[in-house]
Scaffold this motif. Structure first.
Motif, PDB file in Angstrom:
ATOM      1  N   SER A 153      -7.089   6.378 -15.088  1.00  0.00           N
ATOM      2  CA  SER A 153      -7.014   5.397 -15.775  1.00  0.00           C
ATOM      3  C   SER A 153      -7.034   4.107 -15.283  1.00  0.00           C
ATOM      4  O   SER A 153      -6.001   3.851 -14.226  1.00  0.00           O
ATOM      5  CB  SER A 153      -5.562   5.439 -16.979  1.00  0.00           C
ATOM      6  N   PHE A 154      -8.028   3.355 -15.063  1.00  0.00           N
ATOM      7  CA  PHE A 154      -8.019   2.073 -14.279  1.00  0.00           C
ATOM      8  C   PHE A 154      -6.872   1.274 -14.832  1.00  0.00           C
ATOM      9  O   PHE A 154      -6.414   0.157 -14.156  1.00  0.00           O
ATOM     10  CB  PHE A 154      -9.334   1.606 -14.655  1.00  0.00           C
ATOM     11  N   LYS A 155      -6.652   1.156 -16.123  1.00  0.00           N
ATOM     12  CA  LYS A 155      -5.414   0.428 -16.816  1.00  0.00           C
ATOM     13  C   LYS A 155      -4.163   0.599 -16.305  1.00  0.00           C
ATOM     14  O   LYS A 155      -3.710  -0.350 -15.586  1.00  0.00           O
ATOM     15  CB  LYS A 155      -5.644   0.492 -18.298  1.00  0.00           C
ATOM     16  N   TRP A 186       0.805  -1.131  -0.194  1.00  0.00           N
ATOM     17  CA  TRP A 186       0.022  -0.029   0.091  1.00  0.00           C
ATOM     18  C   TRP A 186       0.907   1.316  -0.049  1.00  0.00           C
ATOM     19  O   TRP A 186       0.582   2.153  -0.602  1.00  0.00           O
ATOM     20  CB  TRP A 186      -1.000   0.108   1.230  1.00  0.00           C
ATOM     21  N   LEU A 187       1.752   1.260   0.897  1.00  0.00           N
ATOM     22  CA  LEU A 187       2.791   2.495   0.998  1.00  0.00           C
ATOM     23  C   LEU A 187       3.452   2.776  -0.393  1.00  0.00           C
ATOM     24  O   LEU A 187       3.971   3.825  -0.481  1.00  0.00           O
ATOM     25  CB  LEU A 187       3.598   2.346   2.078  1.00  0.00           C
ATOM     26  N   LEU A 188       3.921   1.946  -0.998  1.00  0.00           N
ATOM     27  CA  LEU A 188       4.364   1.868  -2.433  1.00  0.00           C
ATOM     28  C   LEU A 188       3.493   2.393  -3.404  1.00  0.00           C
ATOM     29  O   LEU A 188       3.707   3.059  -4.181  1.00  0.00           O
ATOM     30  CB  LEU A 188       5.339   0.527  -2.762  1.00  0.00           C
ATOM     31  N   ALA A 189       2.388   1.643  -3.292  1.00  0.00           N
ATOM     32  CA  ALA A 189       1.097   2.113  -4.474  1.00  0.00           C
ATOM     33  C   ALA A 189       0.578   3.412  -4.277  1.00  0.00           C
ATOM     34  O   ALA A 189       0.296   3.915  -5.387  1.00  0.00           O
ATOM     35  CB  ALA A 189       0.388   0.939  -4.321  1.00  0.00           C
ATOM     36  N   TRP A 190       0.492   3.941  -3.209  1.00  0.00           N
ATOM     37  CA  TRP A 190      -0.401   5.066  -3.105  1.00  0.00           C
ATOM     38  C   TRP A 190       0.266   6.448  -3.842  1.00  0.00           C
ATOM     39  O   TRP A 190      -0.302   6.958  -4.431  1.00  0.00           O
ATOM     40  CB  TRP A 190      -0.693   5.447  -1.516  1.00  0.00           C
ATOM     41  N   PRO A 191       1.565   6.570  -3.597  1.00  0.00           N
ATOM     42  CA  PRO A 191       2.154   7.640  -4.574  1.00  0.00           C
ATOM     43  C   PRO A 191       2.173   7.452  -5.873  1.00  0.00           C
ATOM     44  O   PRO A 191       1.790   8.544  -6.708  1.00  0.00           O
ATOM     45  CB  PRO A 191       3.643   7.776  -4.170  1.00  0.00           C
ATOM     46  N   CYS A 192       2.012   6.278  -6.380  1.00  0.00           N
ATOM     47  CA  CYS A 192       1.949   6.078  -7.938  1.00  0.00           C
ATOM     48  C   CYS A 192       0.282   6.393  -8.138  1.00  0.00           C
ATOM     49  O   CYS A 192       0.165   6.917  -9.287  1.00  0.00           O
ATOM     50  CB  CYS A 192       1.934   4.432  -8.218  1.00  0.00           C
ATOM     51  N   MET A 193      -0.634   6.169  -7.441  1.00  0.00           N
ATOM     52  CA  MET A 193      -2.078   6.135  -7.484  1.00  0.00           C
ATOM     53  C   MET A 193      -2.440   7.880  -7.569  1.00  0.00           C
ATOM     54  O   MET A 193      -2.834   8.366  -8.248  1.00  0.00           O
ATOM     55  CB  MET A 193      -2.846   5.652  -6.612  1.00  0.00           C
ATOM     56  N   TRP A 194      -1.703   8.285  -6.516  1.00  0.00           N
ATOM     57  CA  TRP A 194      -1.876   9.855  -6.566  1.00  0.00           C
ATOM     58  C   TRP A 194      -1.390  10.589  -8.034  1.00  0.00           C
ATOM     59  O   TRP A 194      -2.016  11.393  -8.354  1.00  0.00           O
ATOM     60  CB  TRP A 194      -1.007  10.491  -5.495  1.00  0.00           C
ATOM     61  N   SER A 195      -0.110  10.088  -8.364  1.00  0.00           N
ATOM     62  CA  SER A 195       0.181  10.702  -9.727  1.00  0.00           C
ATOM     63  C   SER A 195      -0.574  10.461 -10.737  1.00  0.00           C
ATOM     64  O   SER A 195      -0.860  11.315 -11.669  1.00  0.00           O
ATOM     65  CB  SER A 195       1.495  10.306  -9.745  1.00  0.00           C
ATOM     66  N   ILE A 196      -1.069   9.047 -11.149  1.00  0.00           N
ATOM     67  CA  ILE A 196      -1.898   8.521 -12.097  1.00  0.00           C
ATOM     68  C   ILE A 196      -3.241   9.536 -11.938  1.00  0.00           C
ATOM     69  O   ILE A 196      -3.730  10.150 -13.046  1.00  0.00           O
ATOM     70  CB  ILE A 196      -2.278   7.353 -12.030  1.00  0.00           C
ATOM     71  N   ALA A 197      -3.699   9.814 -10.690  1.00  0.00           N
ATOM     72  CA  ALA A 197      -5.167  10.579 -10.601  1.00  0.00           C
ATOM     73  C   ALA A 197      -4.918  11.968 -11.081  1.00  0.00           C
ATOM     74  O   ALA A 197      -5.720  12.605 -11.650  1.00  0.00           O
ATOM     75  CB  ALA A 197      -5.741  10.390  -9.316  1.00  0.00           C
ATOM     76  N   LEU A 198      -3.626  12.710 -10.581  1.00  0.00           N
ATOM     77  CA  LEU A 198      -3.287  13.857 -10.802  1.00  0.00           C
ATOM     78  C   LEU A 198      -3.451  14.096 -12.477  1.00  0.00           C
ATOM     79  O   LEU A 198      -3.706  15.171 -12.935  1.00  0.00           O
ATOM     80  CB  LEU A 198      -2.007  14.333 -10.396  1.00  0.00           C
ATOM     81  N   ALA A 199      -2.814  13.171 -13.270  1.00  0.00           N
ATOM     82  CA  ALA A 199      -2.415  13.173 -14.511  1.00  0.00           C
ATOM     83  C   ALA A 199      -3.739  13.006 -15.270  1.00  0.00           C
ATOM     84  O   ALA A 199      -3.853  13.261 -16.739  1.00  0.00           O
ATOM     85  CB  ALA A 199      -1.428  12.187 -14.907  1.00  0.00           C
ATOM     86  N   ALA A 200      -4.851  12.729 -14.677  1.00  0.00           N
ATOM     87  CA  ALA A 200      -5.955  12.395 -15.266  1.00  0.00           C
ATOM     88  C   ALA A 200      -6.527  13.787 -16.019  1.00  0.00           C
ATOM     89  O   ALA A 200      -6.295  14.936 -15.499  1.00  0.00           O
ATOM     90  CB  ALA A 200      -7.145  12.108 -14.644  1.00  0.00           C
ATOM     91  N   ASP A 201      -7.429  13.897 -17.182  1.00  0.00           N
ATOM     92  CA  ASP A 201      -7.966  15.179 -17.558  1.00  0.00           C
ATOM     93  C   ASP A 201      -9.134  15.619 -16.737  1.00  0.00           C
ATOM     94  O   ASP A 201      -9.769  14.977 -15.798  1.00  0.00           O
ATOM     95  CB  ASP A 201      -8.443  14.892 -19.076  1.00  0.00           C
TER      96      ASP A 201
END
Length: 407
Positions: free
Chosen positions: A161-163, A140-155
């Motif tokens: 992106s769920f993929k 979880w601690l490794l994944a959350w920064p990735c998810m924050w960044s992916i959500a920030l990059a959304a239009d």
């Protein structure tokens, strides 16, 4: 008469069938068991034969206890062995739970069966434990920064992106496992001297170092398969993180700031998530996000490091827990404040909606609760505060999604 007979059978089932002391272990066949302190254990006959017995292989369960051979005889499905404690016929003994104050006084832990012991084949258990599959908080601690960044990059007005989230979720699981494997290979000499880590597969001898290297190769190969599904920019950026992954476990030998190096390593996804979606970096957004993650890591991993500070002094390794000492909470308050400030700066650069800043208020409360209530002299409380950071990450992620969706 039938009722009387049934009553006698019930009492016999609940009657302790084994009482073992330092000089009496006939129930364990010819196994060699050594205890530094007198031990009394109670074994209740399992009245439910459909539940399998649990056999725990080749591990040291508690301080001063050495176990040889492959398994015990007839240990019940809810059996626990606790060195330095005595069980009684009270309800806590029936549940296998020693009194809390007894555990605190003795300072001895309890080894319980995890889902790995119950459901995986025996040959796979060591590898699953090496990857810490029974302890998902690291993933979880490794994944959350990735998810924050992916959500920030959304239009604006769109969901992330769920993929990409699926790919990065799998990547976090694999990279966390690889990091743990590298850590255990490099630290096996240290792990054997620390109570919390002496049961790890390589340190305890459950797996050989060569088996660990083979498993590491498999994890990195699977991780490469995920990385190749990203764009070229992300492939280069992702591969460069391996330098940090391999060097971090060595830092505790040279500096009091290994938690800072962990922060640089475990939050690399804050950079990688954005580039996987956009194909390039946006420094004004992702650099503050990355720095916020580094400061966040300094908070939770310093709390975590307080579990081992006494052993660290004996072994001769370093940590921020030792560096900060009695001023730990003051330092953590500073890093927590910096983390929230960098998160706010990243949100401003990304032009997120007010929902994001509402989530920062909630996350600040969660982080403040951790720092304010942490009992740094209690390993159990430090562990609880550490695990609670999965909720901090979830709060920030929900804020980013809402702030981008309703932008």
């Amino acid at each position: 008469m039938a009722f009387f007979a049934l009553s006698r059978v019930s009492r016999r089932l609940l009657k302790p069938s084994v009482s073992a002391t330092q000089s009496s272990f006939s129930v364990f066949k010819s196994q060699h068991i050594y205890f530094s302190k007198p031990v009394t254990t109670t074994h209740y006959i399992n009245p439910f034969p459909k539940y399998p017995s649990w056999n725990y292989n080749d591990e040291v369960w508690s301080k001063g206890t050495e176990l040889h051979q492959d398994n015990f005889i007839g240990l019940g499905w809810n059996y626990r062995l606790v060195a330095g404690m005595s069980y009684s016929s009270s309800s806590s003994a029936m549940d296998g739970n020693p009194k809390k104050d007894d555990k605190e006084k003795s300072g001895v832990g309890v080894k319980e069966a995890s889902w790995i012991d119950l459901y995986l084949p025996e040959g796979a258990r060591g590898y699953a434990k090496l990857a810490r599959l029974d302890k998902p908080i690291g993933t979880w601690l490794l994944a959350w920064p990735c998810m924050w960044s992916i959500a920030l990059a959304a239009d604006p007005g769109s969901l992330p992106s769920f993929k990409m989230m699926g790919l990065f979720g799998c990547g976090a699981l694999l990279l966390r496992g690889a990091g743990c494997t590298i850590n255990d290979l490099l630290d096996q000499d240290i792990d054997t001297k620390v109570d919390r880590t002496r049961l790890r597969p390589i340190a305890s001898g459950l797996l050989t170092p060569f088996q660990g290297i083979q498993f590491l190769g498999l994890q990195l190969l699977l991780g490469l398969g995920i990385l190749l599904q990203l764009n070229n920019y992300s492939r280069v950026l992702g591969a460069s993180s391996l330098l940090l992954v391999f060097s971090y476990p060595l830092m505790k030998r040279f500096t009091f700031w290994p938690q800072a190096f962990l922060g640089l390593t475990i939050n690399w996804g804050a950079l990688l998530g954005w580039t996987a979606v956009k194909g390039s970096l946006e420094p004004a957004v992702v650099i503050p996000l990355y720095l916020s993650g580094v400061c966040w890591t300094l908070v939770y991993d310093t709390i975590y490091a307080h579990q081992d500070k006494e052993d660290d002094v004996k072994v001769g390794v370093k940590s921020t827990a030792l560096r900060f000492g009695d001023n730990t909470k003051l330092w953590l308050t500073g890093f927590g404040t910096a983390s929230m400030g960098f998160l706010a700066l990243s949100g401003l650069s990304a032009d997120l909606g007010w929902q994001y800043y509402a989530s920062l208020v909630a996350a600040s409360g969660q982080l403040g609760w951790q720092i304010g209530t942490a009992d740094l002299s209690s390993g159990a409380d430090c562990s609880r505060k550490f695990v609670s950071n999965k909720w901090f990450g979830a709060i920030i992620f929900s804020g980013v999604v809402l702030g981008r969706t309703f932008q």
